[in-house]
Design an enzyme around this catalytic site. Sequence first.
Site, PDB file in Angstrom:
ATOM      1  N   ASN A   1       7.795   9.435  15.222  1.00 15.43           N
ATOM      2  CA  ASN A   1       8.651  10.422  14.570  1.00 15.43           C
ATOM      3  C   ASN A   1       9.537  11.180  15.560  1.00 15.43           C
ATOM      4  O   ASN A   1      10.328  12.028  15.158  1.00 15.43           O
ATOM      5  CB  ASN A   1       7.822  11.401  13.722  1.00 15.43           C
ATOM      6  CG  ASN A   1       6.880  12.243  14.552  1.00 15.43           C
ATOM      7  OD1 ASN A   1       6.372  11.799  15.571  1.00 15.43           O
ATOM      8  ND2 ASN A   1       6.626  13.459  14.111  1.00 15.43           N
TER       9      ASN A   1
ATOM     10  N   SER B   1       8.358  20.209  15.838  1.00 10.43           N
ATOM     11  CA  SER B   1       7.031  19.636  15.716  1.00 10.43           C
ATOM     12  C   SER B   1       6.698  19.245  14.292  1.00 10.43           C
ATOM     13  O   SER B   1       7.019  19.967  13.339  1.00 10.43           O
ATOM     14  CB  SER B   1       6.002  20.666  16.208  1.00 10.43           C
ATOM     15  OG  SER B   1       4.682  20.223  15.955  1.00 10.43           O
ATOM     16  N   GLY B   2       6.009  18.123  14.157  1.00 13.80           N
ATOM     17  CA  GLY B   2       5.409  17.764  12.888  1.00 13.80           C
ATOM     18  C   GLY B   2       4.121  18.517  12.642  1.00 13.80           C
ATOM     19  O   GLY B   2       3.452  18.321  11.635  1.00 13.80           O
TER      20      GLY B   2
ATOM     21  N   ARG C   1      -2.995  13.886   5.193  1.00 14.64           N
ATOM     22  CA  ARG C   1      -3.854  14.530   6.190  1.00 14.64           C
ATOM     23  C   ARG C   1      -4.032  16.018   5.895  1.00 14.64           C
ATOM     24  O   ARG C   1      -5.128  16.566   6.057  1.00 14.64           O
ATOM     25  CB  ARG C   1      -3.273  14.326   7.598  1.00 14.64           C
ATOM     26  CG  ARG C   1      -3.460  12.909   8.126  1.00 14.64           C
ATOM     27  CD  ARG C   1      -2.810  12.708   9.469  1.00 14.64           C
ATOM     28  NE  ARG C   1      -1.354  12.644   9.375  1.00 14.64           N
ATOM     29  CZ  ARG C   1      -0.535  13.000  10.362  1.00 14.64           C
ATOM     30  NH1 ARG C   1      -1.007  13.484  11.497  1.00 14.64           N
ATOM     31  NH2 ARG C   1       0.762  12.885  10.212  1.00 14.64           N
TER      32      ARG C   1
ATOM     33  N   LYS D   1      13.670  16.405  12.969  1.00 18.15           N
ATOM     34  CA  LYS D   1      13.630  16.625  14.421  1.00 18.15           C
ATOM     35  C   LYS D   1      15.010  16.360  15.029  1.00 18.15           C
ATOM     36  O   LYS D   1      15.512  17.166  15.828  1.00 18.15           O
ATOM     37  CB  LYS D   1      12.577  15.716  15.069  1.00 18.15           C
ATOM     38  CG  LYS D   1      11.151  16.156  14.807  1.00 18.15           C
ATOM     39  CD  LYS D   1      10.178  15.360  15.682  1.00 18.15           C
ATOM     40  CE  LYS D   1       8.782  15.941  15.593  1.00 18.15           C
ATOM     41  NZ  LYS D   1       7.914  15.507  16.696  1.00 18.15           N
TER      42      LYS D   1
ATOM     43  N   GLU E   1      -3.852  17.327  19.375  1.00 18.12           N
ATOM     44  CA  GLU E   1      -3.251  17.105  18.064  1.00 18.12           C
ATOM     45  C   GLU E   1      -3.834  18.186  17.155  1.00 18.12           C
ATOM     46  O   GLU E   1      -5.004  18.150  16.782  1.00 18.12           O
ATOM     47  CB  GLU E   1      -3.583  15.702  17.527  1.00 18.12           C
ATOM     48  CG  GLU E   1      -2.879  14.575  18.247  1.00 18.12           C
ATOM     49  CD  GLU E   1      -1.397  14.478  17.893  1.00 18.12           C
ATOM     50  OE1 GLU E   1      -0.977  15.008  16.844  1.00 18.12           O
ATOM     51  OE2 GLU E   1      -0.653  13.864  18.694  1.00 18.12           O
TER      52      GLU E   1
ATOM     53  N   ASP F   1       8.593  17.557  21.659  1.00 21.23           N
ATOM     54  CA  ASP F   1       7.584  17.506  20.612  1.00 21.23           C
ATOM     55  C   ASP F   1       6.469  18.467  21.029  1.00 21.23           C
ATOM     56  O   ASP F   1       6.389  18.869  22.199  1.00 21.23           O
ATOM     57  CB  ASP F   1       7.076  16.063  20.508  1.00 21.23           C
ATOM     58  CG  ASP F   1       5.907  15.918  19.564  1.00 21.23           C
ATOM     59  OD1 ASP F   1       5.949  16.500  18.478  1.00 21.23           O
ATOM     60  OD2 ASP F   1       4.945  15.208  19.929  1.00 21.23           O
TER      61      ASP F   1
ATOM     62  N   ASP G   1       6.357  11.640  22.101  1.00 20.80           N
ATOM     63  CA  ASP G   1       5.333  10.602  22.287  1.00 20.80           C
ATOM     64  C   ASP G   1       5.180   9.676  21.100  1.00 20.80           C
ATOM     65  O   ASP G   1       4.635   8.585  21.241  1.00 20.80           O
ATOM     66  CB  ASP G   1       3.974  11.255  22.570  1.00 20.80           C
ATOM     67  CG  ASP G   1       3.387  11.906  21.326  1.00 20.80           C
ATOM     68  OD1 ASP G   1       2.287  11.510  20.914  1.00 20.80           O
ATOM     69  OD2 ASP G   1       4.017  12.805  20.759  1.00 20.80           O
TER      70      ASP G   1
ATOM     71  N   ASP H   1       2.618  18.397  19.703  1.00 17.89           N
ATOM     72  CA  ASP H   1       1.302  17.784  19.858  1.00 17.89           C
ATOM     73  C   ASP H   1       1.368  16.572  20.778  1.00 17.89           C
ATOM     74  O   ASP H   1       2.192  15.675  20.586  1.00 17.89           O
ATOM     75  CB  ASP H   1       0.761  17.373  18.503  1.00 17.89           C
ATOM     76  CG  ASP H   1       0.526  18.567  17.586  1.00 17.89           C
ATOM     77  OD1 ASP H   1      -0.407  18.500  16.783  1.00 17.89           O
ATOM     78  OD2 ASP H   1       1.270  19.553  17.671  1.00 17.89           O
TER      79      ASP H   1
END
Length: 211
Positions: A170, A99-100, A56, A144, A20, A11, A167, A13
């Site tokens: 997701n 990554s998101g 967001r 992912k 983040e 991942d 972490d 962030d």
Amino acid sequence: MTAARFLVVLDADSTLIRNEVIELLADEAGRRAEVQAATEAAMRGDVDFAASLRSRVAALVGVPVSAFERVRARIEPTPGVRELTAAVHERGGVVGVVSGGFHEILDGIAPGLGVDRWRANRLEVVDGALAGRVDGEIVDAEAKAASLQAWASELGVPLRSTIAIGDGANDLKMMAVAGLGLAFNAKPAVRAAASLVIGPQDLSEVIALLP
């Protein structure tokens, strides 16, 4: 393409980097507090990730694209990340990041951290500012996991020879399909589901687990 011995997918962030990114972008809009609370809820798995990300990103409307450079300058690589990627390469492995977060930031930092391939979301831009929308398909938990599987297939790496490090909630599906799922700097639900939990926030701790 030469087959790799193994694949490590991280991942971004709070894993590859300590930040983040969406919270740094929200700083530029003066809306960090509300975005930070929403990010924490999404990482715990309390809310749907895609819906949370859209809300967001909507808070970022009007942020100029010039903010990307300021955000990149604030990025802090996670301790041990360069040591880990160097060790993966020395052993014939490949490093991926899924990554998101956002390509607009990741594209500028991933190569310098030893990342070979990466996938993230893109932000829609209108007239030099963020439109408050994600451009294209959202990289969520399913995406992912699918990225790890696709990269392993392209590289000729069996899934048993893949490692996923994350972490947040997701990351769970990606960790589940990998041969080894590592919880790093992780939320309780992720620690509970992981093959192993990495305690110190130092990615060099993963080197001992490499094939």
